[in-house]
Design a protein around this motif. Structure first.
Motif, PDB file in Angstrom:
ATOM      1  N   ARG A  14       2.425  10.449  -7.529  1.00  0.00           N
ATOM      2  CA  ARG A  14       2.165   9.275  -6.680  1.00  0.00           C
ATOM      3  C   ARG A  14       3.027   8.111  -7.130  1.00  0.00           C
ATOM      4  NH1 ARG A  14       1.008   5.653 -10.679  1.00  0.00           N
ATOM      5  NH2 ARG A  14      -0.990   5.908 -11.681  1.00  0.00           N
ATOM      6  N   ALA A  16       2.608   4.000  -7.043  1.00  0.00           N
ATOM      7  CA  ALA A  16       1.483   3.067  -6.847  1.00  0.00           C
ATOM      8  C   ALA A  16       1.938   1.618  -7.026  1.00  0.00           C
ATOM      9  CB  ALA A  16       0.368   3.413  -7.830  1.00  0.00           C
ATOM     10  N   PRO A  17       2.766   1.121  -6.111  1.00  0.00           N
ATOM     11  CA  PRO A  17       3.261  -0.249  -6.290  1.00  0.00           C
ATOM     12  C   PRO A  17       2.193  -1.296  -6.005  1.00  0.00           C
ATOM     13  CG  PRO A  17       3.985   0.603  -4.173  1.00  0.00           C
ATOM     14  CD  PRO A  17       3.255   1.731  -4.858  1.00  0.00           C
ATOM     15  N   SER A  18       2.316  -2.422  -6.682  1.00  0.00           N
ATOM     16  CA  SER A  18       1.484  -3.577  -6.322  1.00  0.00           C
ATOM     17  C   SER A  18       2.259  -4.318  -5.236  1.00  0.00           C
ATOM     18  CB  SER A  18       1.298  -4.501  -7.522  1.00  0.00           C
ATOM     19  OG  SER A  18       0.900  -3.738  -8.628  1.00  0.00           O
ATOM     20  N   ASP A  50      -1.515  -0.630  -4.894  1.00  0.00           N
ATOM     21  CA  ASP A  50      -2.447  -1.256  -5.847  1.00  0.00           C
ATOM     22  C   ASP A  50      -2.704  -2.689  -5.384  1.00  0.00           C
ATOM     23  OD1 ASP A  50      -2.395   1.025  -7.309  1.00  0.00           O
ATOM     24  OD2 ASP A  50      -1.542   0.149  -9.133  1.00  0.00           O
ATOM     25  N   TYR A 181      -7.472  -3.033 -13.469  1.00  0.00           N
ATOM     26  CA  TYR A 181      -6.482  -1.973 -13.256  1.00  0.00           C
ATOM     27  C   TYR A 181      -6.911  -0.658 -13.918  1.00  0.00           C
ATOM     28  CZ  TYR A 181      -2.216   0.480 -14.775  1.00  0.00           C
ATOM     29  OH  TYR A 181      -1.294   1.438 -15.080  1.00  0.00           O
ATOM     30  N   ILE A 185      -7.306   2.567 -11.443  1.00  0.00           N
ATOM     31  CA  ILE A 185      -6.246   3.580 -11.438  1.00  0.00           C
ATOM     32  C   ILE A 185      -6.806   4.959 -11.821  1.00  0.00           C
ATOM     33  CG2 ILE A 185      -5.272   3.578 -13.790  1.00  0.00           C
ATOM     34  CD1 ILE A 185      -3.136   2.695 -10.919  1.00  0.00           C
ATOM     35  N   ARG A 199       5.554   6.583 -14.076  1.00  0.00           N
ATOM     36  CA  ARG A 199       5.599   5.127 -13.890  1.00  0.00           C
ATOM     37  C   ARG A 199       6.466   4.513 -14.975  1.00  0.00           C
ATOM     38  NH1 ARG A 199      -0.769   4.414 -15.630  1.00  0.00           N
ATOM     39  NH2 ARG A 199      -0.508   5.171 -17.767  1.00  0.00           N
ATOM     40  N   LEU A 203       4.042   0.445 -18.776  1.00  0.00           N
ATOM     41  CA  LEU A 203       2.628   0.765 -18.563  1.00  0.00           C
ATOM     42  C   LEU A 203       2.103   1.791 -19.562  1.00  0.00           C
ATOM     43  CD1 LEU A 203       2.726   0.755 -14.680  1.00  0.00           C
ATOM     44  CD2 LEU A 203       1.632  -0.931 -16.142  1.00  0.00           C
ATOM     45  N   LYS A 240       8.522  -8.009  -9.877  1.00  0.00           N
ATOM     46  CA  LYS A 240       8.371  -8.778  -8.632  1.00  0.00           C
ATOM     47  C   LYS A 240       8.011 -10.205  -8.982  1.00  0.00           C
ATOM     48  CE  LYS A 240       6.750  -4.702  -6.207  1.00  0.00           C
ATOM     49  NZ  LYS A 240       5.824  -3.914  -7.025  1.00  0.00           N
TER      50      LYS A 240
END
Ligand code: GLU
Length: 296
Positions: A14, A16-18, A50, A181, A185, A199, A203, A240
């Protein structure tokens, strides 16, 4: 020893971007690695936003990210998933842990925690609220961490951590009611039957806490792969929140080739001229162990 993911499961990865901004080169790298890793195993690749922290989530970022992934040939399987629609699952997990008598309310402010961490020289929670019996409502909720050693498969070797010695009792739900989180998650990856979590290396430090929660909730532990970060000119991780430049969706092949080389993979042949041609070739030539940031 923790078992490796069960072989009877469909390999599932997967991204899983914020959704706090457009994709940058670092997030494209994580997207490509998780996509290729899943496809190389003949598996599924999911896209899950996310977006639990609504203050940081932007609807235009969701659309931007979907567009950019599609422009790079990174097509997800199934529906796009959103954390913000999963609160009942997080409630159920918290309830399970509460019935196990593992939770307590914490009234420490961020400023107080910061000050005590500076004095102690580490940020492990000092359990100041562990015996105060604050109610869970209107307080941050922490999980009591015992001294077990948790283990997981990381790239090409086992990793292990005693969370009591690293993070200590950690937060599962913030005082404002937003799930942390770590809890979200773990519940998501289990709901989505994810077998590999790929990822960014930033993280990695969270993994021990996540595996610890998997133990408490009797969930299986996926395999983990932490890929290198892309650093900006100032040497900091692109993110970001520090305004990293968005990926230019009009030059997908060049972006994918740059990401592939940062993943420490073998060089593609010159005949590759299309995005799909590259992705097919990459799926056949993927070497996950080399992509682990420990080797790059
Ligand atoms: N949402 C996190 C991020 O954008 C990724 C979470 C994860 O992959 O575990 O950095």
């Amino acid at each position: 020893m923790t078992a490796q993911p069960r072989p009877d499961r469909v390999p599932t990865g997967r991204f899983a971007p914020s959704p706090s901004g457009p994709l940058h080169a670092g997030s494209l790298l994580a997207a490509l690695a998780s996509f290729i890793d899943a496809k190389a195993q003949g598996g599924r690749w999911l896209l899950r936003f996310d977006d639990i922290d609504s203050d940081r989530s932007r609807a235009d970022a969701v659309a931007d990210i979907c567009h950019c992934l599609a422009a790079h040939g990174l097509h997800h399987d199934g529906d796009v998933l959103f954390q913000s629609r999963r609160t009942p699952y997080y409630d159920a997990a918290l309830d399970t842990l509460s019935r196990q008598n593992r939770l307590y309310g914490c009234a420490c402010t961020r400023a107080a925690l910061r000050e005590r961490a500076e004095r102690a020289g580490h940020s492990r929670y000092d359990r100041q609220c562990a015996s105060r019996q604050f109610e869970l409502d209107n307080h941050a909720v922490r999980v009591r961490v015992d001294d077990r050693l948790v283990q997981w498969w990381e790239g090409d070797a086992w990793s292990q951590e005693r969370v009591r010695d690293t993070a200590g009792d950690f937060v599962l739900k913030r005082r404002d009611g937003v799930y942390a989180y770590q809890l979200a998650i773990v519940v998501d990856d289990s709901e989505d039957q994810v077998t590999t979590v790929t990822r960014g290396a930033d993280l990695r430090d969270n993994t021990g806490r996540q595996v610890y929660l998997q133990h408490l909730l009797a969930l299986s532990t996926p395999r983990y792969l932490h890929v290198p970060l892309v650093l900006g000119e100032d040497g900091r991780k692109l993110s970001k929140s520090n305004g990293a430049v968005a990926v230019d969706a009009s030059r997908p092949l060049a972006n994918l080739l740059a990401a592939w080389s940062r993943l420490n993979q073998s060089e593609p042949p010159n005949r590759i001229e299309t995005v799909n041609g590259f992705l097919d070739w990459a799926g056949q030539n993927w070497q996950p162990a080399l992509a682990s940031d420990r080797h790059c």
